[in-house]
Write a protein that holds these residues in place. Structure first.
Motif, PDB file in Angstrom:
ATOM      1  N   UNK A  54       0.840  -1.197   0.000  1.00  0.00           N
ATOM      2  CA  UNK A  54       0.000   0.000   0.000  1.00  0.00           C
ATOM      3  C   UNK A  54       0.874   1.245   0.000  1.00  0.00           C
ATOM      4  N   UNK A  55       0.378   2.287  -0.635  1.00  0.00           N
ATOM      5  CA  UNK A  55       1.097   3.558  -0.597  1.00  0.00           C
ATOM      6  C   UNK A  55       1.017   4.117   0.820  1.00  0.00           C
ATOM      7  N   UNK A  56       2.001   4.928   1.155  1.00  0.00           N
ATOM      8  CA  UNK A  56       2.107   5.455   2.517  1.00  0.00           C
ATOM      9  C   UNK A  56       2.861   6.776   2.475  1.00  0.00           C
ATOM     10  N   UNK A  57       2.782   7.518   3.546  1.00  0.00           N
ATOM     11  CA  UNK A  57       3.572   8.741   3.684  1.00  0.00           C
ATOM     12  C   UNK A  57       4.747   8.468   4.611  1.00  0.00           C
ATOM     13  N   UNK A  58       5.956   8.666   4.113  1.00  0.00           N
ATOM     14  CA  UNK A  58       7.130   8.582   4.970  1.00  0.00           C
ATOM     15  C   UNK A  58       7.351   9.944   5.606  1.00  0.00           C
ATOM     16  N   UNK A  59       7.223  10.056   6.916  1.00  0.00           N
ATOM     17  CA  UNK A  59       7.479  11.366   7.527  1.00  0.00           C
ATOM     18  C   UNK A  59       8.857  11.883   7.134  1.00  0.00           C
ATOM     19  N   UNK A  60       8.953  13.112   6.628  1.00  0.00           N
ATOM     20  CA  UNK A  60      10.249  13.626   6.167  1.00  0.00           C
ATOM     21  C   UNK A  60      11.345  13.548   7.222  1.00  0.00           C
ATOM     22  N   UNK A  61      10.986  13.725   8.492  1.00  0.00           N
ATOM     23  CA  UNK A  61      12.000  13.664   9.540  1.00  0.00           C
ATOM     24  C   UNK A  61      12.616  12.268   9.611  1.00  0.00           C
ATOM     25  N   UNK A  62      11.862  11.240   9.259  1.00  0.00           N
ATOM     26  CA  UNK A  62      12.378   9.867   9.243  1.00  0.00           C
ATOM     27  C   UNK A  62      13.129   9.602   7.944  1.00  0.00           C
ATOM     28  N   UNK A  63      12.592  10.100   6.834  1.00  0.00           N
ATOM     29  CA  UNK A  63      13.278   9.883   5.560  1.00  0.00           C
ATOM     30  C   UNK A  63      14.679  10.475   5.589  1.00  0.00           C
ATOM     31  N   UNK A  64      14.783  11.730   6.016  1.00  0.00           N
ATOM     32  CA  UNK A  64      16.086  12.393   5.961  1.00  0.00           C
ATOM     33  C   UNK A  64      17.035  11.890   7.038  1.00  0.00           C
ATOM     34  N   UNK A  65      16.525  11.615   8.220  1.00  0.00           N
ATOM     35  CA  UNK A  65      17.409  11.339   9.347  1.00  0.00           C
ATOM     36  C   UNK A  65      17.628   9.860   9.628  1.00  0.00           C
ATOM     37  N   UNK A  66      16.924   8.987   8.903  1.00  0.00           N
ATOM     38  CA  UNK A  66      17.169   7.544   9.034  1.00  0.00           C
ATOM     39  C   UNK A  66      17.471   6.945   7.667  1.00  0.00           C
ATOM     40  N   UNK A  67      16.491   6.954   6.767  1.00  0.00           N
ATOM     41  CA  UNK A  67      16.667   6.313   5.473  1.00  0.00           C
ATOM     42  C   UNK A  67      17.824   6.916   4.683  1.00  0.00           C
ATOM     43  N   UNK A  68      18.015   8.223   4.793  1.00  0.00           N
ATOM     44  CA  UNK A  68      19.065   8.902   4.028  1.00  0.00           C
ATOM     45  C   UNK A  68      20.280   9.245   4.879  1.00  0.00           C
ATOM     46  N   UNK A  69      20.395   8.641   6.042  1.00  0.00           N
ATOM     47  CA  UNK A  69      21.451   9.000   6.985  1.00  0.00           C
ATOM     48  C   UNK A  69      22.453   7.853   7.129  1.00  0.00           C
ATOM     49  N   UNK A  70      23.723   8.068   6.735  1.00  0.00           N
ATOM     50  CA  UNK A  70      24.708   6.980   6.824  1.00  0.00           C
ATOM     51  C   UNK A  70      24.943   6.493   8.252  1.00  0.00           C
ATOM     52  N   UNK A  71      24.605   7.323   9.242  1.00  0.00           N
ATOM     53  CA  UNK A  71      24.715   6.857  10.623  1.00  0.00           C
ATOM     54  C   UNK A  71      23.785   5.702  10.909  1.00  0.00           C
ATOM     55  N   UNK A  72      22.699   5.590  10.133  1.00  0.00           N
ATOM     56  CA  UNK A  72      21.774   4.465  10.259  1.00  0.00           C
ATOM     57  C   UNK A  72      21.993   3.421   9.171  1.00  0.00           C
ATOM     58  N   UNK A  73      22.179   3.841   7.919  1.00  0.00           N
ATOM     59  CA  UNK A  73      22.185   2.820   6.869  1.00  0.00           C
ATOM     60  C   UNK A  73      23.529   2.132   6.676  1.00  0.00           C
ATOM     61  N   UNK A  74      24.634   2.671   7.214  1.00  0.00           N
ATOM     62  CA  UNK A  74      25.922   1.970   7.060  1.00  0.00           C
ATOM     63  C   UNK A  74      26.296   1.136   8.281  1.00  0.00           C
TER      64      UNK A  74
END
Length: 965
Positions: free
Chosen positions: A91-111
């Protein structure tokens, strides 16, 4: 002097120089330190000449970062992102921008890497513990794990769990309700077939009444939207000694009774709706919840609460997390990973909205569905299901194609079903205008009522029977109620991030698990709407950009491996192993060799190898290794001869798990082929081969490719990952497909190993970008430097620690094993002491006690600079000096910096210091740490206590306060 051309000024190799750590001058100097005139001389002396490529990879030269972004943009534009009402578990969903930028796009989390060293993983462990709490609350179960690969896999794991734990019913029959999602049914059938489990799909009540079954799978709500009270059926099943798994929609569980309240034994599902994009199928964090009594049989990772050396609360992964390494061919699952990054995103989504906010989202979805149903009834189109949460199915007969055509013309995707039916699944992105547009699409009329006008006719939860309406509270823990403002959410995520060591802090030198640069340019496309917003079952003409990218990536990987065909479906290395072995089994069966079920596996193999073979229905026979760590060829020949009639395959890792280029690999392949078997080369160490040697050319038949390692998809704290397989042409017909969206060119009856046709498709642009940025030449250089860096480390450490295995010329491949056993015997200092002391020096530890107990396996990768390599070696050499001090009596044998490591800031800042060594030695053993110091948030974690007192829910908030005090 001639002037440089425009092409000369545009340096296409810039990225190669950014990806590879040591400069060209440093590479030359490092080679000289090792006794070679050049890097190429080192490679010639290390990699057996017999396996070297004669023809270079047919890949373009390196591209600039901007040209790669531009090309991917052009591919993305070929995708059509329609409004999706397909549902089917996505299902489509809204990713809260604060989570997208600070987790999904953050090397501190994804690496970050898998939290095998808990002291430096407390942040993501806390987030994953909260995920478990969230799942337990919503499912009403006693226990949850830290996520699974996808819903289909979770359902298959539930089936095998129920068979193991059901001691009262030894039937080999499993009942699957016909209204389960089709991809889930297909994955379950594949898993069951090789384990000699019979699957019956149909009306569960009728099947239960006429068959004896150990287990049953139900969908809640059903795939076509029907919501029914399954508690009488579960009660009937339990009376027949049949255990029940319920696959439940996580958003629906906010409004409907939990499966636990209805009597379920296992609950599985997908957390994708909690802020994780569809991404053409993944990655998403599936969930798995069950009863307390089944905790020791639960697959995957479980995060548990333990204590540290000082008795303070600390988190860790529970023992069964790596049970496939312990039990090997007796393992009950080959899953050794999770979807950690996505589970963390879903958890933060729940925290951000809180229980009231989540409930409002679910209420809005349900209310819009009710309004839609009301309006459709006014148009004389009653849904086939009067009870629903968010999905309705309509019988439109001969009007089906006309409606579909109007939908597509309006930028809308409906679920197209057989017998003239259409499905519509609403989600949190649906609005009143969308509902009105759907009425126009179905009716073909422009004049439709306003959704707001019908809203007044909706009372309560019209699609949910009163008996199924949820009354119990959920997510009452303060963690789900304290972070609703963006400021607080932002600070909490940063607080957790700061507890951990990821690649943006320091080198992660884990052997066997390449943790190299995940470049920002490679990561950018993951969140582009054209890649992130597609449903995995979207029509093929809407996914042309993905198809073009996949075709190009296919070519890239085939060139890198020497194989003839690729399957992108397996969404983890373990799934790749499983898919590759299934292809081998199906190949033998197609030739009438049904008896070929023996899989030879070297004793040094990664634990998933024998576990995967067992899950694929094979019998594991271990081949011994010689004193140099190589496969014992005499033992191999003996066992191949013994099993010449029933040999199916050999699984071998190359370079070996011991970090050596074995000279006998070609002979090994020939011996296995002579006895009718196939050769599976585990792709875990492919980063030491790319461009230099190709398994598909030196004799292998199949390999899984760890895209999350060799080809730069990040580890994300233990997931996401991708494990596609490369195969020879003779195995290509047996690659996996999908029942909803078949893979072109394959038999639709083929196996299905993952829920989506191309696995976790949205992260595949990462590997495409890496290969395009490096080009053929850059990939070869990366392989050479990976070997150079490993040999440099081995050389620097060899006077301080024994290096356990080397090749015939004294060199290692891409990793080296440091033998701690002689030091342990002489000083009492263990490999764990060294691993934990490295934390004080600011490093993640190497792989500990694998593949040999009492050792550390170090893999630096090509991305680490000479500065970082030296810093790591300096740390290990300094630790060796501390060990010498213990041995000589200058440091106390029991109370020393190694035995007490890691030291926290609280230790060093405490008023009392009762150790015989200084605070300075504890915290700043080398001067460089004064510039930048990582402080472990907890002392050494007590693993035994955590296993004996398994507790995997969020502790009461007072426990945090007590720890702080």
């Amino acid at each position: 002097m001639s002037r440089p051309s425009l092409f000369d000024l545009e340096n296409h190799a810039d990225f190669v120089q950014r990806h590879i750590g040591p400069t060209a001058e440093q590479q030359q100097e490092m080679a000289r330190v090792l006794g070679y005139d050049s890097l190429d001389a080192l490679i010639d002396d290390t990699v057996p000449a017999a396996i070297r490529r004669q023809v270079p990879m047919d890949l373009p030269p390196p591209r600039t970062e901007q040209s790669v972004i531009d090309h991917l943009r052009s591919l993305a534009r070929q995708n059509v992102v329609n409004k999706s009402y397909i549902g089917t578990g996505y299902h489509d969903t809204y990713t809260p921008p604060v989570i997208q930028r600070n987790v999904l796009e953050n090397p501190g989390w994804y690496t970050a890497y898998t939290p095998y060293q808990p002291e430096i993983s407390q942040g993501r462990l806390e987030a994953l513990l909260s995920f478990q709490q969230m799942i337990m609350d919503l499912t009403g179960m006693d226990l949850a794990n830290a996520s699974m690969l996808d819903e289909g896999t979770a359902a298959a794991e539930a089936m095998t769990l129920l068979q193991r734990v059901n001691k009262k019913n030894r039937s080999r029959l499993f009942i699957v309700a016909e209204d389960c999602h089709p991809q889930t049914i297909a994955v379950v059938k594949t898993r069951a077939a090789v384990l000699d489990i019979e699957v019956l799909v149909g009306d569960p009540e009728q099947l239960l009444a006429t068959n004896e079954a150990f287990g049953m799978l139900l969908q809640y709500p059903g795939t076509h939207g029907h919501l029914r009270d399954v508690s009488p059926l579960i009660e009937q099943a339990h009376e027949a000694k049949t255990l029940v798994t319920v696959a439940a929609d996580i958003m629906a569980l906010l409004l409907v009774k939990s499966p636990g309240d209805l009597g379920a034994d296992v609950v599985v599902g997908n957390s994708q709706r909690f802020g994780v994009p569809m991404g053409f199928g993944g990655p998403h964090a599936a969930y798995f919840a069950t009863r307390e009594a089944y905790k020791r049989s639960t697959p995957g990772r479980i995060i548990g609460v333990s204590i540290d050396r000082r008795g303070n609360q600390a988190l860790r992964m529970a023992m069964q997390t790596r049970e496939q390494h312990i039990r090997r061919e007796k393992a009950t699952s080959n899953i050794c990973t999770a979807q950690a990054l996505l589970a963390i995103m879903a958890t933060f989504y729940a925290m951000y909205h809180g229980p009231q906010g989540l409930r409002r989202i679910a209420e809005r979805i349900h209310r819009l569905t009710a309004i839609f149903a009301h309006g459709m009834a006014a148009l004389d189109m009653d849904p086939g299901n009067a009870q629903f949460f968010d999905t309705l199915t309509f019988d439109v007969g001969d009007e089906q194609q006309a409606i579909v055509d109007r939908a597509l013309a309006s930028g809308v995707n409906l679920r197209i079903l057989e017998n003239g039916r259409l499905g519509v699944a609403l989600d949190e992105t649906t609005c009143a205008q969308d509902v009105e547009a759907l009425w126009r699409i179905f009716s073909g009329k422009d004049d439709v009522p306003a959704a707001a006008a019908l809203d007044a006719n909706i009372d309560g939860y019209p699609g949910i029977p009163e008996a199924l309406q949820r009354e119990t509270d959920y997510l009452q823990h303060p963690l789900f109620n304290d972070y609703h403002s963006e400021t607080e959410m932002l600070r909490y995520m940063r607080y957790l991030e700061d507890k951990d060591i990821a690649l943006n802090r320091a080198m992660i030198p884990l052997g066997s698990c390449t943790m190299k640069l995940n470049a920002t340019t490679e990561m950018l496309p993951v969140t582009w709407p054209e890649f992130a917003g597609l449903h995995p079952f979207a029509p093929a003409d809407q996914t042309r950009g993905y198809q073009a990218m996949l075709e190009e990536l296919d070519h890239m990987l085939l060139e890198a491996t020497g194989y003839d065909a690729i399957s992108m479906q397996p969404n983890a290395g373990s799934q790749g192993e499983y898919a590759g072995l299934l292809a081998i089994m199906r190949y033998h069966q197609s030739r009438g060799d049904h008896q070929r079920k023996v899989c030879l596996i070297p004793s040094s193999a990664h634990g998933t190898n024998p576990a995967s073979a067992a899950l694929a229905g094979m019998k594991v026979v271990i081949v011994e290794c010689d004193e140099r760590g190589n496969v014992d060829m005499d033992d191999l020949k003996l066992k191949a001869e013994r099993h010449t009639e029933d040999l199916a395959a050999i699984m071998v890792t190359y370079p070996s798990t011991h970090g050596v280029f074995e000279e006998s690999i070609i002979e090994l392949c020939e011996v296995v082929h002579q006895h009718g078997g196939q050769v599976y080369v585990d792709g875990a160490n492919l980063n030491a081969l790319v461009g230099i040697a190709a398994p598909g050319k030196f004799g292998a038949d199949v390999s899984h490719l760890n895209l999350h390692k060799t080809f730069c998809i990040p580890h994300g704290g233990g997931g996401p990952g991708m494990g596609p397989i490369g195969v020879g042409a003779h195995l290509q017909p047996f690659l996996p497909t999908n029942p909803v969206s078949p893979v072109p060119g394959l038999d639709t009856a083929n196996d299905v190993v993952s829920a989506a046709p191309y696995g976790s498709a949205s992260i595949l642009p990462i590997s495409w970008a890496y290969i395009a940025l490096m080009g053929g030449e850059g990939l070869v250089e990366a392989t050479k430097v990976a070997i150079l860096n490993a040999n440099y480390i081995a050389h620097r450490l060899q006077d301080h620690y024994p290096i356990l295995y080397t090749g015939t010329t004294g060199n290692v491949a891409h990793e080296c094993i440091v033998d701690i056993r002689p030091l342990k015997e002489a000083s009492g200092v263990t490999e764990e002491d060294i691993a934990k002391r490295l934390i004080d020096y600011g490093f993640h530890a190497p792989t500990m006690s694998f593949p040999v107990a009492g050792t550390l396996m170090v893999e630096p990768t090509e991305s680490e600079s000479l500065f970082e390599l030296d810093r790591f070696c300096d740390a290990l050499i300094a630790i060796r000096q501390e060990i010498d001090a213990v041995q000589a009596g200058r440091l106390d044998a029991a109370d020393n910096p190694l035995a007490n490591a890691p030291h926290t800031l609280a230790d060093v800042a405490a008023s009392d210091w009762d150790h015989p060594y200084s605070r300075e030695l504890a915290a700043y053993p080398v001067e460089s740490l004064r510039r930048y110091k990582y402080w472990a948030p907890v002392n050494r974690v007590d693993n035994v206590y955590g296993d004996r007192n398994l507790f995997c829910a969020c502790p009461a908030i007072d426990a945090y306060r007590e720890t702080a005090d």
